[in-house]
Design a protein around this motif. Structure first.
Motif, PDB file in Angstrom:
ATOM      1  N   SER A   1      -1.685   2.081  -4.828  1.00  0.00           N
ATOM      2  CA  SER A   1      -1.426   3.489  -4.524  1.00  0.00           C
ATOM      3  C   SER A   1      -2.723   4.293  -4.454  1.00  0.00           C
ATOM      4  O   SER A   1      -3.655   4.076  -5.224  1.00  0.00           O
ATOM      5  CB  SER A   1      -0.512   4.081  -5.602  1.00  0.00           C
ATOM      6  OG  SER A   1      -0.169   5.392  -5.261  1.00  0.00           O
TER       7      SER A   1
ATOM      8  N   SER B   1      -9.647   5.038  -2.427  1.00  0.00           N
ATOM      9  CA  SER B   1     -10.316   4.907  -1.117  1.00  0.00           C
ATOM     10  C   SER B   1      -9.282   4.829  -0.006  1.00  0.00           C
ATOM     11  O   SER B   1      -8.087   4.813  -0.246  1.00  0.00           O
ATOM     12  CB  SER B   1     -11.249   3.706  -1.126  1.00  0.00           C
ATOM     13  OG  SER B   1     -10.578   2.562  -1.566  1.00  0.00           O
TER      14      SER B   1
ATOM     15  N   ASP C   1       7.048   1.881   4.402  1.00  0.00           N
ATOM     16  CA  ASP C   1       7.954   2.694   5.237  1.00  0.00           C
ATOM     17  C   ASP C   1       8.896   1.846   6.077  1.00  0.00           C
ATOM     18  O   ASP C   1       9.335   2.267   7.142  1.00  0.00           O
ATOM     19  CB  ASP C   1       7.146   3.642   6.137  1.00  0.00           C
ATOM     20  CG  ASP C   1       6.241   2.904   7.115  1.00  0.00           C
ATOM     21  OD1 ASP C   1       5.910   1.720   6.862  1.00  0.00           O
ATOM     22  OD2 ASP C   1       5.866   3.503   8.141  1.00  0.00           O
TER      23      ASP C   1
ATOM     24  N   PRO D   1       0.858  -1.193   0.000  1.00  0.00           N
ATOM     25  CA  PRO D   1       0.000   0.000   0.000  1.00  0.00           C
ATOM     26  C   PRO D   1       0.893   1.241   0.000  1.00  0.00           C
ATOM     27  O   PRO D   1       1.932   1.256   0.657  1.00  0.00           O
ATOM     28  CB  PRO D   1      -0.781  -0.106   1.329  1.00  0.00           C
ATOM     29  CG  PRO D   1      -0.579  -1.513   1.812  1.00  0.00           C
ATOM     30  CD  PRO D   1       0.754  -1.940   1.264  1.00  0.00           C
TER      31      PRO D   1
ATOM     32  N   PRO E   1       2.793  12.532   2.191  1.00  0.00           N
ATOM     33  CA  PRO E   1       2.997  11.318   2.988  1.00  0.00           C
ATOM     34  C   PRO E   1       3.677  11.611   4.322  1.00  0.00           C
ATOM     35  O   PRO E   1       4.252  12.683   4.507  1.00  0.00           O
ATOM     36  CB  PRO E   1       3.941  10.497   2.091  1.00  0.00           C
ATOM     37  CG  PRO E   1       4.746  11.528   1.378  1.00  0.00           C
ATOM     38  CD  PRO E   1       3.836  12.723   1.179  1.00  0.00           C
ATOM     39  N   LYS E   2       3.577  10.661   5.220  1.00  0.00           N
ATOM     40  CA  LYS E   2       4.331  10.693   6.479  1.00  0.00           C
ATOM     41  C   LYS E   2       4.180  12.030   7.199  1.00  0.00           C
ATOM     42  O   LYS E   2       5.171  12.690   7.546  1.00  0.00           O
ATOM     43  CB  LYS E   2       5.824  10.408   6.187  1.00  0.00           C
ATOM     44  CG  LYS E   2       6.059   8.967   5.828  1.00  0.00           C
ATOM     45  CD  LYS E   2       6.020   8.101   7.056  1.00  0.00           C
ATOM     46  CE  LYS E   2       5.380   6.778   6.807  1.00  0.00           C
ATOM     47  NZ  LYS E   2       4.851   6.167   8.015  1.00  0.00           N
ATOM     48  N   SER E   3       2.918  12.455   7.415  1.00  0.00           N
ATOM     49  CA  SER E   3       2.683  13.763   8.046  1.00  0.00           C
ATOM     50  C   SER E   3       3.305  13.838   9.442  1.00  0.00           C
ATOM     51  O   SER E   3       3.699  14.918   9.885  1.00  0.00           O
ATOM     52  CB  SER E   3       1.183  14.050   8.107  1.00  0.00           C
ATOM     53  OG  SER E   3       0.528  13.003   8.793  1.00  0.00           O
TER      54      SER E   3
HETATM   55  N1  LIG Z   1      -3.286   2.758  -0.755  1.00  0.00           N
HETATM   56  C1  LIG Z   1      -3.137   3.479   0.376  1.00  0.00           C
HETATM   57  N2  LIG Z   1      -1.997   3.381   1.108  1.00  0.00           N
HETATM   58  C2  LIG Z   1      -1.889   4.131   2.235  1.00  0.00           C
HETATM   59  C3  LIG Z   1      -2.905   5.005   2.665  1.00  0.00           C
HETATM   60  N3  LIG Z   1      -2.499   5.617   3.819  1.00  0.00           N
HETATM   61  C4  LIG Z   1      -1.280   5.124   4.088  1.00  0.00           C
HETATM   62  N4  LIG Z   1      -0.893   4.231   3.138  1.00  0.00           N
HETATM   63  C5  LIG Z   1       0.348   3.426   3.095  1.00  0.00           C
HETATM   64  O1  LIG Z   1       0.264   2.507   4.195  1.00  0.00           O
HETATM   65  C6  LIG Z   1       1.523   2.384   4.852  1.00  0.00           C
HETATM   66  C7  LIG Z   1       1.468   2.807   6.318  1.00  0.00           C
HETATM   67  O2  LIG Z   1       0.901   4.084   6.431  1.00  0.00           O
HETATM   68  P1  LIG Z   1       1.385   5.220   7.430  1.00  0.00           P
HETATM   69  O3  LIG Z   1       2.596   4.780   8.182  1.00  0.00           O
HETATM   70  O4  LIG Z   1       0.217   5.671   8.228  1.00  0.00           O
HETATM   71  O5  LIG Z   1       1.839   6.330   6.360  1.00  0.00           O
HETATM   72  P2  LIG Z   1       1.272   7.782   6.082  1.00  0.00           P
HETATM   73  O6  LIG Z   1      -0.220   7.774   6.033  1.00  0.00           O
HETATM   74  O7  LIG Z   1       1.986   8.316   4.889  1.00  0.00           O
HETATM   75  O8  LIG Z   1       1.829   8.556   7.381  1.00  0.00           O
HETATM   76  P3  LIG Z   1       1.122   9.585   8.396  1.00  0.00           P
HETATM   77  O9  LIG Z   1       0.587  10.736   7.592  1.00  0.00           O
HETATM   78  O10 LIG Z   1       2.256  10.025   9.303  1.00  0.00           O
HETATM   79  O11 LIG Z   1       0.067   8.783   9.096  1.00  0.00           O
HETATM   80  C8  LIG Z   1       2.504   3.171   4.011  1.00  0.00           C
HETATM   81  O12 LIG Z   1       3.046   2.268   3.074  1.00  0.00           O
HETATM   82  C9  LIG Z   1       1.633   4.223   3.330  1.00  0.00           C
HETATM   83  O13 LIG Z   1       2.205   4.670   2.116  1.00  0.00           O
HETATM   84  C10 LIG Z   1      -4.100   5.108   1.863  1.00  0.00           C
HETATM   85  O14 LIG Z   1      -5.041   5.841   2.170  1.00  0.00           O
HETATM   86  N5  LIG Z   1      -4.161   4.317   0.746  1.00  0.00           N
END
Ligand SMILES: Nc1nc2c(ncn2[C@@H]2O[C@H](COP(=O)(O)OP(=O)(O)OP(=O)(O)O)[C@@H](O)[C@H]2O)c(=O)[nH]1
Ligand SMILES: C[C@H](OP(=O)(O)O)C(=O)O
Length: 217
Positions: free
Chosen positions: A55, A84, A107, A9, A15-17
């Protein structure tokens, strides 16, 4: 054995807020692109032949270029766009899968070939489908899952997702194995996590983080 359906995913936009105190939006975008490249290289090294990137939106030219460099050498990468949220997108992906699925978050900057081999090793029980193997994240999340029964298992990410996924396995009568590893658990969520890359990481992503952290000193 290596024809394992694998999905990453990925969210390329803003990303990575949670890394915003340490990295600008542009830097975070480069960071996740390098992290994705690193995860793909590890998958390739471990013998996985095909990976779907699930993605949330289209990849930019820089990310496309990174993927092209890896896929040119006989490692197939398919980009699937699903706008979604994470859980809806991954559950839809699982519903459309018949064979065991390996889910790897993008990540995992310290991920190793050994982690992938351990995650995808044959199930210790007799049936091929009634099991799940989970690699927890260091803060209670879920970094990887190898799901033998993608048609019945539902993911529920965010919060204490490791606990939720173990409960889902129990509800669905699946044998649940845990893959404990410092390297697989090291997701990059908070600014202090970047130090782990300096200490234990390598390659382009380590050079990038090193440069940023030195500049910000
Ligand atoms: N397809 C898809 N992938 C997501 C989504 N949100 C996060 N991911 C992916 O899921 C994995 C874990 O997500 P998080 O660690 O929360 O990454 P993030 O949403 O970029 O980070 P924060 O904004 O800090 O929460 C990473 O590989 C992200 O790229 C989404 O809405 N859709
Ligand atoms: C997707 C989420 O990631 P985290 O917020 O823990 O990095 C989780 O592992 O449930």
């Amino acid at each position: 054995m290596r024809a394992i359906k694998t999905v990453i995913p990925f969210k390329p936009d803003n990303p990575k807020s949670r890394l915003a105190p340490a990295l600008t939006e542009e830097e975070r975008k480069i960071f996740v692109g390098l992290s994705l490249e690193n995860v793909l290289s590890v998958l390739k090294e471990s013998g996985i032949k095909q990976v779907d990137i699930l993605s949330k939106s289209a990849l930019d030219a820089e990310d496309e270029k990174r993927l092209k460099t890896i896929s040119e050498t006989g490692f197939e990468i398919t980009i699937m766009i699903d706008e979604s949220d994470l859980n809806t997108a991954v559950n839809a992906y699982l519903r459309s899968s018949e064979n065991p699925v390996l889910i790897v978050m993008a990540d995992l900057a310290l991920l190793t070939k050994e982690n992938i081999e351990a995650m995808t090793a044959p199930a210790r029980n007799t049936k091929k489908t009634d099991y799940i193997r989970i690699a927890p994240g260091k803060d209670g999340g879920t970094n990887m899952m190898f799901i033998g029964a993608p048609d019945v298992f539902e993911v529920n990410y965010y919060g204490e997702s490791f606990k939720k996924h173990k409960e889902e396995a129990e509800r669905k009568n699946l044998i649940c194995e845990i893959h404990e590893s410092f390297y697989a658990a090291a997701d990059m969520d908070e600014p202090e996590d970047l130090n782990d890359i300096l200490q234990h990481g390598s390659g382009k992503i380590r050079d990038f983080v090193n440069e940023i952290l030195i500049d910000n000193d």
